[in-house]
Design a protein around this motif. Structure first.
Motif, PDB file in Angstrom:
ATOM      1  N   ILE A   8     173.018-125.343  18.276  1.00 43.68           N
ATOM      2  CA  ILE A   8     174.465-125.468  18.073  1.00 43.68           C
ATOM      3  C   ILE A   8     175.038-124.196  17.450  1.00 43.68           C
ATOM      4  N   GLN A   9     174.269-123.530  16.582  1.00 45.36           N
ATOM      5  CA  GLN A   9     174.720-122.281  15.984  1.00 45.36           C
ATOM      6  C   GLN A   9     174.806-121.164  17.027  1.00 45.36           C
ATOM      7  N   ILE A  10     173.881-121.205  17.994  1.00 49.02           N
ATOM      8  CA  ILE A  10     173.923-120.226  19.091  1.00 49.02           C
ATOM      9  C   ILE A  10     175.212-120.399  19.883  1.00 49.02           C
ATOM     10  N   ILE A  11     175.584-121.656  20.139  1.00 50.98           N
ATOM     11  CA  ILE A  11     176.834-121.933  20.859  1.00 50.98           C
ATOM     12  C   ILE A  11     178.032-121.460  20.043  1.00 50.98           C
ATOM     13  N   GLU A  12     178.009-121.729  18.763  1.00 46.91           N
ATOM     14  CA  GLU A  12     179.138-121.379  17.894  1.00 46.91           C
ATOM     15  C   GLU A  12     179.311-119.870  17.738  1.00 46.91           C
ATOM     16  N   THR A  15     178.868-115.864  21.907  1.00 53.00           N
ATOM     17  CA  THR A  15     178.445-114.664  22.635  1.00 53.00           C
ATOM     18  C   THR A  15     177.756-114.992  23.961  1.00 53.00           C
ATOM     19  N   HIS A  16     177.701-116.266  24.308  1.00 56.27           N
ATOM     20  CA  HIS A  16     177.036-116.680  25.548  1.00 56.27           C
ATOM     21  C   HIS A  16     178.034-117.442  26.423  1.00 56.27           C
ATOM     22  N   PRO A  17     178.688-116.734  27.361  1.00 50.79           N
ATOM     23  CA  PRO A  17     179.776-117.332  28.162  1.00 50.79           C
ATOM     24  C   PRO A  17     179.358-118.565  28.955  1.00 50.79           C
ATOM     25  N   GLN A  18     178.090-118.643  29.355  1.00 51.23           N
ATOM     26  CA  GLN A  18     177.642-119.780  30.171  1.00 51.23           C
ATOM     27  C   GLN A  18     177.610-121.091  29.386  1.00 51.23           C
ATOM     28  N   ALA A 134     169.950-118.450  26.623  1.00 51.21           N
ATOM     29  CA  ALA A 134     170.602-118.111  25.348  1.00 51.21           C
ATOM     30  C   ALA A 134     169.608-118.202  24.192  1.00 51.21           C
ATOM     31  N   ILE A 135     168.802-119.248  24.185  1.00 53.29           N
ATOM     32  CA  ILE A 135     167.787-119.411  23.129  1.00 53.29           C
ATOM     33  C   ILE A 135     166.786-118.268  23.201  1.00 53.29           C
ATOM     34  N   HIS A 136     166.390-117.895  24.426  1.00 53.45           N
ATOM     35  CA  HIS A 136     165.430-116.796  24.596  1.00 53.45           C
ATOM     36  C   HIS A 136     165.990-115.502  24.023  1.00 53.45           C
ATOM     37  N   SER A 137     167.259-115.222  24.282  1.00 55.15           N
ATOM     38  CA  SER A 137     167.861-113.973  23.802  1.00 55.15           C
ATOM     39  C   SER A 137     167.988-113.947  22.281  1.00 55.15           C
ATOM     40  N   GLU A 138     168.029-115.112  21.658  1.00 54.26           N
ATOM     41  CA  GLU A 138     168.156-115.192  20.202  1.00 54.26           C
ATOM     42  C   GLU A 138     166.802-115.333  19.507  1.00 54.26           C
TER      43      GLU A 138
END
Length: 439
Positions: A8-12, A15-18, A134-138
């Motif tokens: 959820i923090q990655i979404i917030e 930086t990930h348009p998808q 997105a998780i992979h990039s983070e």
């Protein structure tokens, strides 16, 4: 592995348009609509290539056939059926629908067991990869990145109304069907180019009657690796030092690693002159190709490379193109038996026959080959560009779908007029209640 943020923090982060969704949608964590089943650590002693069930490892999740079979006992709960959703949990974090027959779920591969009547399974499958990316990039890692089932469980996926989910899936499938047809045609064209290239190389050397073994064509040299323990051999080095991973293109101008001049007299590596031919003699890649390149600068090579500096009666490009056209034959006829890593036998390679003709004829043959192959290169580039555009279009379609912009206003109105339509917020409450009742 270090994932410092929750999904959820990655979404917030934004930086990930998808991962952007429509304003009137909700989100639901995977654990409320499905279960993540981890694979089992099957004993490698019972891996084989002849009998048993396909053992599904990370490298196998997109293939209908696996590299290994498993002949031991197993629990039925680890049986995988065609169409099951699988995720590779190391490396690139990829999702697939298993395309093969019944197989066994190995460790570091997980299966998504869908268990909700209020979420469209195919919609979930379409959603998964952008979140894994997105998780992979983070995720930071020194070597291989790792994904946990807990992280997968916590991913908050888009939750549109169920009727809208089904409409989105139907439209995506229609668009992807057309796109996939075009991609298939492009890949067929790529395959045809490979065949044409081989035909060009084969025809170029037809009619030449005289042959000479490679060992008579020039001076052969091997290489070596300067001691890693001596800093003076590597620090601030300027001399290109070639290993098998550097032999990827026709010409080598530079390399990833460099050595110093002092390393050469103090190790088994040697100076290799410009325009020498370089051959990869030992590498796992020899299962598929036999890498050959031309040194376009003075350099050194390691022990897995053999080189030949051709004498004045030979054109380097002429010999290169002949060997390229016969690389499959060389790989099979010159392979070294009884080794654990694929290898080429140096004596067999040196005995390989090369068609001999005058330098003038050699230069003419090279000119004809490169003229024809340059056309191939342009067509190949156009195909690659088109494939990249197709992939970008696929991502654009998915992005619009998750933003709630893929369906037209008329299509959304049709969804809302459906007798089974209910808002995303009502649907979320149903899912939570369903989950509560199963406890």
């Amino acid at each position: 592995m270090a994932l410092g943020l929750t999904p959820i923090q990655i979404i917030e982060k934004g930086t990930h348009p998808q991962l952007v969704i429509a304003d009137d949608w909700e989100r639901v964590q995977l654990k409320h609509i499905a279960t993540v089943q981890n694979g089992y650590a099957f004993s490698s002693k019972l891996f084989n290539h002849n009998e048993g069930l396909p053992l599904i490892r990370i490298r196998d999740i997109f293939s209908s056939e696996t590299q290994n079979l498993y002949s031991g006992e197993y629990k039925d709960e680890f049986l995988v059926s065609k169409g099951d959703i699988l995720i590779g949990m190391d490396g690139d974090f990829k999702v697939s629908k298993w395309p093969g027959k019944k197989g066994l779920l190995n460790q570091r591969v997980c299966r998504i067991l869908f268990n909700s009547n209020h979420y469209e399974k195919e919609f979930l499958f379409l959603c998964i990869q952008p979140y894994l990316d997105a998780i992979h990039s983070e995720t930071s890692a020194v070597t291989v990145k790792h994904l946990s089932s807990r992280t997968i469980n916590d991913i908050p996926f888009p939750l549109p109304p169920l009727v809208e989910q089904k409409a989105i899936v139907k439209k995506i499938e229609e668009l992807f069907s057309s796109l996939d047809s075009g991609i298939s045609d492009l890949k067929k064209a790529q395959d045809q180019l490979v065949v044409y290239r081989q035909a060009v190389l084969k025809k170029a050397f037809e009619g030449i009657k005289e042959f000479k073994p490679l060992k008579e064509c020039g001076e052969w040299k091997g290489g070596g690796t300067p001691s890693r323990q001596v800093k003076e051999y590597w620090e601030n080095g300027k001399i290109p030092w070639v290993s098998s991973r550097d032999v990827k293109t026709k010409e080598i101008h530079d390399t990833e690693r460099h050595i110093t001049e002092i390393a050469i007299p103090n190790s088994s590596t040697k100076w290799i002159e410009k325009d020498a031919l370089l051959f990869v003699m030992r590498s796992g890649i020899l299962r598929r190709i036999f890498p050959i390149a031309i040194a376009k600068t003075k350099l050194c090579v390691n022990q897995d490379i053999q080189t030949v500096s051709l004498n004045d009666s030979w054109s380097t490009e002429y010999v290169y193109w002949f060997l390229q056209g016969n690389e499959s034959d060389i790989r099979h006829s010159c392979s070294k038996d009884g080794t654990t890593v694929e290898s080429i036998d140096a004596n067999s390679l040196k005995a390989y026959l090369v068609p001999s003709c005058s330098l003038k004829e050699q230069h003419q043959i090279v000119s004809d080959i490169e003229s024809r192959l340059s056309v191939c290169d342009k067509v190949e580039k156009d195909i690659v560009d088109s494939l990249e555009k197709a992939q970008a279009l696929r991502q654009s379609i998915l992005k619009k779908a998750f933003e709630g912009k893929l369906l037209s206003e008329e299509e959304i109105a049709t969804c809302k007029a459906d007798k089974d339509y209910e808002s995303a917020s009502v649907l979320l409450e149903r899912i939570k209640k369903e989950k509560q009742n199963k406890k």
